[in-house]
Design a protein around this motif. Structure first.
Motif, PDB file in Angstrom:
ATOM      1  N   GLY A 102      -1.478 -17.277  19.653  1.00  0.00           N
ATOM      2  CA  GLY A 102      -2.393 -17.961  19.052  1.00  0.00           C
ATOM      3  C   GLY A 102      -1.824 -19.391  18.782  1.00  0.00           C
ATOM      4  N   LEU A 103      -2.782 -20.191  18.096  1.00  0.00           N
ATOM      5  CA  LEU A 103      -2.454 -21.845  18.036  1.00  0.00           C
ATOM      6  C   LEU A 103      -3.000 -21.922  16.606  1.00  0.00           C
ATOM      7  CD1 LEU A 103      -2.910 -22.785  21.367  1.00  0.00           C
ATOM      8  CD2 LEU A 103      -0.551 -23.222  19.997  1.00  0.00           C
ATOM      9  N   ILE A 104      -2.546 -22.510  15.639  1.00  0.00           N
ATOM     10  CA  ILE A 104      -2.864 -22.587  14.375  1.00  0.00           C
ATOM     11  C   ILE A 104      -2.624 -24.124  13.862  1.00  0.00           C
ATOM     12  CG2 ILE A 104      -2.833 -20.335  13.753  1.00  0.00           C
ATOM     13  CD1 ILE A 104      -0.186 -20.989  11.984  1.00  0.00           C
ATOM     14  N   ARG A 105      -3.392 -24.585  12.709  1.00  0.00           N
ATOM     15  CA  ARG A 105      -2.821 -25.892  12.222  1.00  0.00           C
ATOM     16  C   ARG A 105      -1.497 -26.273  12.167  1.00  0.00           C
ATOM     17  NH1 ARG A 105      -6.456 -30.060  11.054  1.00  0.00           N
ATOM     18  NH2 ARG A 105      -7.918 -28.172  11.105  1.00  0.00           N
ATOM     19  N   ASN A 106      -1.165 -27.469  12.188  1.00  0.00           N
ATOM     20  CA  ASN A 106       0.087 -28.033  12.412  1.00  0.00           C
ATOM     21  C   ASN A 106       1.003 -27.547  11.093  1.00  0.00           C
ATOM     22  OD1 ASN A 106      -0.060 -29.078  15.026  1.00  0.00           O
ATOM     23  ND2 ASN A 106      -0.492 -31.045  14.535  1.00  0.00           N
ATOM     24  N   ALA A 107       2.123 -27.226  11.173  1.00  0.00           N
ATOM     25  CA  ALA A 107       2.761 -26.884   9.761  1.00  0.00           C
ATOM     26  C   ALA A 107       2.650 -27.949   8.791  1.00  0.00           C
ATOM     27  CB  ALA A 107       4.024 -26.785  10.122  1.00  0.00           C
ATOM     28  N   HIS A 108       2.565 -29.024   9.090  1.00  0.00           N
ATOM     29  CA  HIS A 108       2.514 -30.125   8.032  1.00  0.00           C
ATOM     30  C   HIS A 108       1.059 -30.747   7.802  1.00  0.00           C
ATOM     31  CE1 HIS A 108       1.602 -32.632  11.785  1.00  0.00           C
ATOM     32  NE2 HIS A 108       2.914 -32.303  12.202  1.00  0.00           N
ATOM     33  N   ILE A 139       6.010 -36.498  27.871  1.00  0.00           N
ATOM     34  CA  ILE A 139       4.370 -36.714  28.117  1.00  0.00           C
ATOM     35  C   ILE A 139       3.766 -37.003  26.558  1.00  0.00           C
ATOM     36  CG2 ILE A 139       4.387 -35.815  30.225  1.00  0.00           C
ATOM     37  CD1 ILE A 139       3.174 -33.297  29.070  1.00  0.00           C
ATOM     38  N   PRO A 140       2.610 -37.374  26.658  1.00  0.00           N
ATOM     39  CA  PRO A 140       1.805 -37.703  25.232  1.00  0.00           C
ATOM     40  C   PRO A 140       1.384 -36.168  24.695  1.00  0.00           C
ATOM     41  CG  PRO A 140       0.842 -39.125  26.941  1.00  0.00           C
ATOM     42  CD  PRO A 140       1.771 -38.302  27.797  1.00  0.00           C
ATOM     43  N   LEU A 141       1.521 -36.272  23.362  1.00  0.00           N
ATOM     44  CA  LEU A 141       1.024 -35.102  22.596  1.00  0.00           C
ATOM     45  C   LEU A 141       0.059 -35.814  21.443  1.00  0.00           C
ATOM     46  CD1 LEU A 141       1.553 -31.950  21.560  1.00  0.00           C
ATOM     47  CD2 LEU A 141       3.205 -32.939  19.980  1.00  0.00           C
ATOM     48  N   LYS A 142      -0.843 -35.162  21.182  1.00  0.00           N
ATOM     49  CA  LYS A 142      -1.856 -35.179  20.456  1.00  0.00           C
ATOM     50  C   LYS A 142      -2.831 -34.096  19.893  1.00  0.00           C
ATOM     51  CE  LYS A 142      -5.323 -36.719  23.867  1.00  0.00           C
ATOM     52  NZ  LYS A 142      -6.290 -37.849  24.368  1.00  0.00           N
ATOM     53  N   ASN A 143      -2.591 -33.581  18.610  1.00  0.00           N
ATOM     54  CA  ASN A 143      -3.172 -32.379  18.391  1.00  0.00           C
ATOM     55  C   ASN A 143      -3.141 -32.216  16.638  1.00  0.00           C
ATOM     56  OD1 ASN A 143      -0.926 -30.298  17.535  1.00  0.00           O
ATOM     57  ND2 ASN A 143      -0.477 -31.004  19.562  1.00  0.00           N
ATOM     58  N   ALA A 144      -4.127 -31.552  16.295  1.00  0.00           N
ATOM     59  CA  ALA A 144      -3.891 -30.842  14.958  1.00  0.00           C
ATOM     60  C   ALA A 144      -3.627 -29.288  14.858  1.00  0.00           C
ATOM     61  CB  ALA A 144      -5.327 -31.433  14.052  1.00  0.00           C
ATOM     62  N   ASP A 145      -4.039 -28.870  15.639  1.00  0.00           N
ATOM     63  CA  ASP A 145      -3.800 -27.186  15.615  1.00  0.00           C
ATOM     64  C   ASP A 145      -2.851 -26.744  16.795  1.00  0.00           C
ATOM     65  OD1 ASP A 145      -6.134 -26.369  13.796  1.00  0.00           O
ATOM     66  OD2 ASP A 145      -6.825 -27.930  14.954  1.00  0.00           O
ATOM     67  N   GLY A 146      -1.843 -27.177  16.794  1.00  0.00           N
ATOM     68  CA  GLY A 146      -0.924 -26.975  17.916  1.00  0.00           C
ATOM     69  C   GLY A 146       0.400 -26.257  17.578  1.00  0.00           C
ATOM     70  N   GLY A 147       0.455 -25.206  16.512  1.00  0.00           N
ATOM     71  CA  GLY A 147       1.261 -24.595  15.925  1.00  0.00           C
ATOM     72  C   GLY A 147       1.248 -23.017  16.853  1.00  0.00           C
ATOM     73  N   TYR A 148       2.219 -22.737  17.547  1.00  0.00           N
ATOM     74  CA  TYR A 148       2.003 -21.653  18.384  1.00  0.00           C
ATOM     75  C   TYR A 148       2.640 -20.600  17.526  1.00  0.00           C
ATOM     76  CZ  TYR A 148       2.655 -17.984  21.708  1.00  0.00           C
ATOM     77  OH  TYR A 148       2.573 -16.788  22.355  1.00  0.00           O
ATOM     78  N   ILE A 149       1.997 -19.453  17.313  1.00  0.00           N
ATOM     79  CA  ILE A 149       2.253 -18.168  16.610  1.00  0.00           C
ATOM     80  C   ILE A 149       2.069 -17.022  17.708  1.00  0.00           C
ATOM     81  CG2 ILE A 149       1.599 -19.063  14.472  1.00  0.00           C
ATOM     82  CD1 ILE A 149      -0.928 -17.601  14.383  1.00  0.00           C
ATOM     83  N   CYS A 150       2.730 -15.906  17.319  1.00  0.00           N
ATOM     84  CA  CYS A 150       2.537 -14.711  17.807  1.00  0.00           C
ATOM     85  C   CYS A 150       3.289 -13.576  17.207  1.00  0.00           C
ATOM     86  CB  CYS A 150       2.994 -14.673  19.323  1.00  0.00           C
ATOM     87  SG  CYS A 150       4.641 -15.120  19.663  1.00  0.00           S
TER      88      CYS A 150
END
Length: 235
Positions: A102-108, A139-150
């Motif tokens: 899953g993907l959750i809110r960035n840690a910061h 390559i560019p990165l732009k997200n707010a919810d990119g924290g990968y978890i499992c």
């Protein structure tokens, strides 16, 4: 043969036109598809683009994962069609259980945008065959919810089976486990990642290591890899 790659637009998609342009630059024909349809239009591959589908309500990608066309996406994935999920599209793929975790809110807790260094971990997929394992790209990165978890078990499995497609280099921008930036399924036809290859396909419009957003083209190989995979499968 003319390879046709569909790009599905959801309410809140932002990068569907960018994905279509990247496909055209790579030499294929982009086909616009709509989230409410049940018809993939006879395309050879699919892209689920970035954006904020349904405003990221509930969870990013969670509502879009239940859109009508996702039934066809799941069927196409099971049959081996190349499918790429970019950012919000990656979130849709995990929410639809086409990729694990899953993907959750960035840690910061902040939206991040930067030119991101990546290492190609798996070059044996439909979307990465144009790279070499261990190759470094930007390559560019732009997200707010990119924290990968499992779960611990899932992490051991994807690491053990080589399902990590890309890993963050230099820094971990969002707290993802094991610096995971992208995944592939076991078959290698479904790939998802948080960074945006469609924004780095033409000189003068992508990142490089000296002048940000000036000349990088590291994203182009994603789309040319898919074209090659389709042509090889048809031969």
């Amino acid at each position: 043969m003319t390879v046709r790659i569909g790009v599905i637009t959801f309410p809140g998609s932002l990068d569907d036109r960018d994905a279509q342009r990247a496909i055209r630059v790579a030499g294929a024909e982009p086909v616009a598809l709509w989230h409410g349809d049940h018809d993939l239009g006879g395309v050879d591959a699919l892209v689920l683009p970035g954006g904020f589908s349904y405003g990221d309500y509930l969870r990013a990608g969670a509502i879009a994962a239940h859109a009508p066309i996702m039934r066809e996406v799941a069927d196409a994935a099971a049959k081996g069609m190349p499918i790429l999920g970019i950012c919000n599209g990656f979130q849709m793929l995990v929410e639809a259980h086409l990729l694990p975790g899953g993907l959750i809110r960035n840690a910061h807790q902040q939206f991040i945008r930067r030119d991101q260094r990546l290492r190609v971990e798996n070059a044996d997929t439909a979307w990465t065959s144009g790279f070499e394992a261990g190759q470094e790209i930007v390559i560019p990165l732009k997200n707010a919810d990119g924290g990968y978890i499992c779960s611990t078990e899932t992490l051991e499995r994807i690491e053990g089976e080589g399902l990590v497609a890309f890993r963050y280099l230099g820094l971990n921008p969002n707290g993802s486990l094991d610096d995971i930036a992208g995944l592939t399924n076991e078959r290698g036809n479904v790939v998802g990642l948080m960074p945006h290859p469609e924004h780095a396909v033409e000189a003068g419009f992508g990142p490089d290591t000296r002048q940000a957003m000036r000349s990088g083209t590291d994203g182009l190989a994603f789309f040319t890899s898919a074209i090659s995979a389709v042509v090889s499968a048809a031969a």
